[in-house]
Design a protein around this motif. Sequence first.
Motif, PDB file in Angstrom:
ATOM      1  N   SER A   1      25.921   9.236 -43.621  1.00 45.73           N
ATOM      2  CA  SER A   1      26.984   9.791 -43.895  1.00 45.73           C
ATOM      3  C   SER A   1      27.992   9.155 -43.547  1.00 45.73           C
ATOM      4  O   SER A   1      27.817   8.445 -42.249  1.00 45.73           O
ATOM      5  CB  SER A   1      27.200  11.240 -43.502  1.00 45.73           C
ATOM      6  OG  SER A   1      27.140  11.392 -42.118  1.00 45.73           O
ATOM      7  N   GLU A   2      29.230   8.995 -43.953  1.00 46.69           N
ATOM      8  CA  GLU A   2      30.311   8.128 -43.670  1.00 46.69           C
ATOM      9  C   GLU A   2      31.640   8.796 -43.986  1.00 46.69           C
ATOM     10  O   GLU A   2      31.837   9.074 -45.325  1.00 46.69           O
ATOM     11  CB  GLU A   2      30.321   6.461 -44.016  1.00 46.69           C
ATOM     12  CG  GLU A   2      31.301   5.865 -43.600  1.00 46.69           C
ATOM     13  CD  GLU A   2      31.138   4.389 -43.751  1.00 46.69           C
ATOM     14  OE1 GLU A   2      31.856   3.539 -43.378  1.00 46.69           O
ATOM     15  OE2 GLU A   2      30.359   3.994 -44.821  1.00 46.69           O
ATOM     16  N   TRP A   3      32.545   9.163 -43.043  1.00 48.84           N
ATOM     17  CA  TRP A   3      33.738   9.354 -43.314  1.00 48.84           C
ATOM     18  C   TRP A   3      34.702   8.033 -43.878  1.00 48.84           C
ATOM     19  O   TRP A   3      34.596   7.084 -42.930  1.00 48.84           O
ATOM     20  CB  TRP A   3      34.431  10.076 -42.020  1.00 48.84           C
ATOM     21  CG  TRP A   3      33.752  11.153 -41.735  1.00 48.84           C
ATOM     22  CD1 TRP A   3      32.992  11.368 -40.750  1.00 48.84           C
ATOM     23  CD2 TRP A   3      33.908  12.436 -42.218  1.00 48.84           C
ATOM     24  NE1 TRP A   3      32.553  12.633 -40.474  1.00 48.84           N
ATOM     25  CE2 TRP A   3      33.114  13.489 -41.547  1.00 48.84           C
ATOM     26  CE3 TRP A   3      34.721  12.966 -43.315  1.00 48.84           C
ATOM     27  CZ2 TRP A   3      33.264  14.808 -41.778  1.00 48.84           C
ATOM     28  CZ3 TRP A   3      34.643  14.566 -43.668  1.00 48.84           C
ATOM     29  CH2 TRP A   3      33.665  15.145 -42.851  1.00 48.84           C
ATOM     30  N   LEU A   4      35.369   8.246 -44.761  1.00 49.95           N
ATOM     31  CA  LEU A   4      35.989   6.991 -45.422  1.00 49.95           C
ATOM     32  C   LEU A   4      37.347   6.960 -45.045  1.00 49.95           C
ATOM     33  O   LEU A   4      38.226   5.954 -45.098  1.00 49.95           O
ATOM     34  CB  LEU A   4      35.955   7.141 -46.991  1.00 49.95           C
ATOM     35  CG  LEU A   4      34.529   7.307 -47.428  1.00 49.95           C
ATOM     36  CD1 LEU A   4      34.516   7.349 -48.986  1.00 49.95           C
ATOM     37  CD2 LEU A   4      33.554   5.979 -46.945  1.00 49.95           C
ATOM     38  N   ARG A   5      37.889   7.875 -44.303  1.00 52.54           N
ATOM     39  CA  ARG A   5      39.231   7.992 -43.799  1.00 52.54           C
ATOM     40  C   ARG A   5      39.642   9.054 -43.071  1.00 52.54           C
ATOM     41  O   ARG A   5      38.693  10.067 -42.846  1.00 52.54           O
ATOM     42  CB  ARG A   5      40.251   7.987 -45.075  1.00 52.54           C
ATOM     43  CG  ARG A   5      40.219   9.105 -45.864  1.00 52.54           C
ATOM     44  CD  ARG A   5      41.696   9.577 -46.823  1.00 52.54           C
ATOM     45  NE  ARG A   5      41.454  10.496 -47.775  1.00 52.54           N
ATOM     46  CZ  ARG A   5      41.602  11.822 -47.829  1.00 52.54           C
ATOM     47  NH1 ARG A   5      41.842  12.248 -46.430  1.00 52.54           N
ATOM     48  NH2 ARG A   5      41.420  12.843 -48.686  1.00 52.54           N
ATOM     49  N   HIS A   6      40.600   9.116 -42.341  1.00 49.71           N
ATOM     50  CA  HIS A   6      40.878  10.480 -41.455  1.00 49.71           C
ATOM     51  C   HIS A   6      41.071  11.624 -42.211  1.00 49.71           C
ATOM     52  O   HIS A   6      41.569  11.319 -43.384  1.00 49.71           O
ATOM     53  CB  HIS A   6      42.223   9.989 -40.652  1.00 49.71           C
ATOM     54  CG  HIS A   6      42.524  11.230 -39.733  1.00 49.71           C
ATOM     55  ND1 HIS A   6      41.770  11.626 -38.822  1.00 49.71           N
ATOM     56  CD2 HIS A   6      43.588  12.361 -39.844  1.00 49.71           C
ATOM     57  CE1 HIS A   6      42.254  12.788 -38.135  1.00 49.71           C
ATOM     58  NE2 HIS A   6      43.253  13.091 -38.775  1.00 49.71           N
ATOM     59  N   VAL A   7      40.548  12.695 -41.823  1.00 46.79           N
ATOM     60  CA  VAL A   7      40.607  13.715 -42.742  1.00 46.79           C
ATOM     61  C   VAL A   7      41.376  14.903 -42.270  1.00 46.79           C
ATOM     62  O   VAL A   7      41.656  15.195 -40.815  1.00 46.79           O
ATOM     63  CB  VAL A   7      39.042  14.229 -42.813  1.00 46.79           C
ATOM     64  CG1 VAL A   7      38.111  13.139 -43.778  1.00 46.79           C
ATOM     65  CG2 VAL A   7      38.472  14.363 -41.399  1.00 46.79           C
ATOM     66  N   THR A   8      41.760  16.090 -43.203  1.00 46.62           N
ATOM     67  CA  THR A   8      42.233  17.096 -42.720  1.00 46.62           C
ATOM     68  C   THR A   8      41.108  18.269 -42.067  1.00 46.62           C
ATOM     69  O   THR A   8      39.874  17.831 -42.223  1.00 46.62           O
ATOM     70  CB  THR A   8      42.807  18.027 -43.803  1.00 46.62           C
ATOM     71  OG1 THR A   8      42.024  18.485 -44.901  1.00 46.62           O
ATOM     72  CG2 THR A   8      43.994  17.077 -44.365  1.00 46.62           C
ATOM     73  N   GLU A   9      41.497  19.080 -41.636  1.00 45.27           N
ATOM     74  CA  GLU A   9      40.752  20.345 -41.083  1.00 45.27           C
ATOM     75  C   GLU A   9      39.464  20.589 -42.369  1.00 45.27           C
ATOM     76  O   GLU A   9      38.460  20.642 -42.099  1.00 45.27           O
ATOM     77  CB  GLU A   9      41.442  21.394 -40.492  1.00 45.27           C
ATOM     78  CG  GLU A   9      40.835  22.344 -39.633  1.00 45.27           C
ATOM     79  CD  GLU A   9      42.167  23.242 -39.185  1.00 45.27           C
ATOM     80  OE1 GLU A   9      42.166  24.313 -39.698  1.00 45.27           O
ATOM     81  OE2 GLU A   9      42.430  22.961 -38.220  1.00 45.27           O
ATOM     82  N   ASP A  10      40.288  20.873 -43.170  1.00 44.40           N
ATOM     83  CA  ASP A  10      39.708  21.512 -44.498  1.00 44.40           C
ATOM     84  C   ASP A  10      38.546  20.496 -45.184  1.00 44.40           C
ATOM     85  O   ASP A  10      37.404  20.862 -45.684  1.00 44.40           O
ATOM     86  CB  ASP A  10      40.305  22.067 -45.671  1.00 44.40           C
ATOM     87  CG  ASP A  10      41.337  23.400 -45.456  1.00 44.40           C
ATOM     88  OD1 ASP A  10      40.692  23.980 -44.647  1.00 44.40           O
ATOM     89  OD2 ASP A  10      42.408  23.636 -45.943  1.00 44.40           O
ATOM     90  N   GLU A  11      38.981  19.193 -45.203  1.00 49.01           N
ATOM     91  CA  GLU A  11      38.281  18.174 -45.676  1.00 49.01           C
ATOM     92  C   GLU A  11      36.936  18.078 -44.765  1.00 49.01           C
ATOM     93  O   GLU A  11      35.722  17.701 -44.951  1.00 49.01           O
ATOM     94  CB  GLU A  11      38.895  16.722 -45.624  1.00 49.01           C
ATOM     95  CG  GLU A  11      39.715  16.752 -47.067  1.00 49.01           C
ATOM     96  CD  GLU A  11      40.976  15.548 -46.969  1.00 49.01           C
ATOM     97  OE1 GLU A  11      40.979  15.376 -47.908  1.00 49.01           O
ATOM     98  OE2 GLU A  11      40.951  15.228 -45.765  1.00 49.01           O
TER      99      GLU A  11
END
Length: 135
Positions: free
Chosen positions: A25-35
Amino acid sequence: MPFKTVYSSDFYKIEVDLEGNLLLSEWLRHVTEDELITGGTKLYETLRDTQVERAIANGQILETLTQKAKDWMSYEFYELLSQTNLKKLARVLPKSVFHQLALESVITRAEALGKTRFEVKSFSDPDQALAWIIE
């Protein structure tokens, strides 16, 4: 390894190799709390549905998380993952020491609360994470 993308959005991607018993799994950008909660829930659902036992979670791009997001991870996220067949989780942390410490505090709290029923190790390099996860 034949990876198949099982979830993809503008902020998160999950790939699974059923033969290799491995999830990436990989986060593709900084995310919000909901994301963050959406992505974490998708990770749980994928692990639950595929029965994969080893996972690499690449969060190198993550920045500061809200207290609510950290609490969700400590109290709920790791509990969800513990309800799956997960045996080993390699976390690839951001380069920033500040962001590393924040994510380390989340797992430390989850472990202290007894929320993790699998082995967790943190890395700064994805290749090191892969080497550990497949050993």
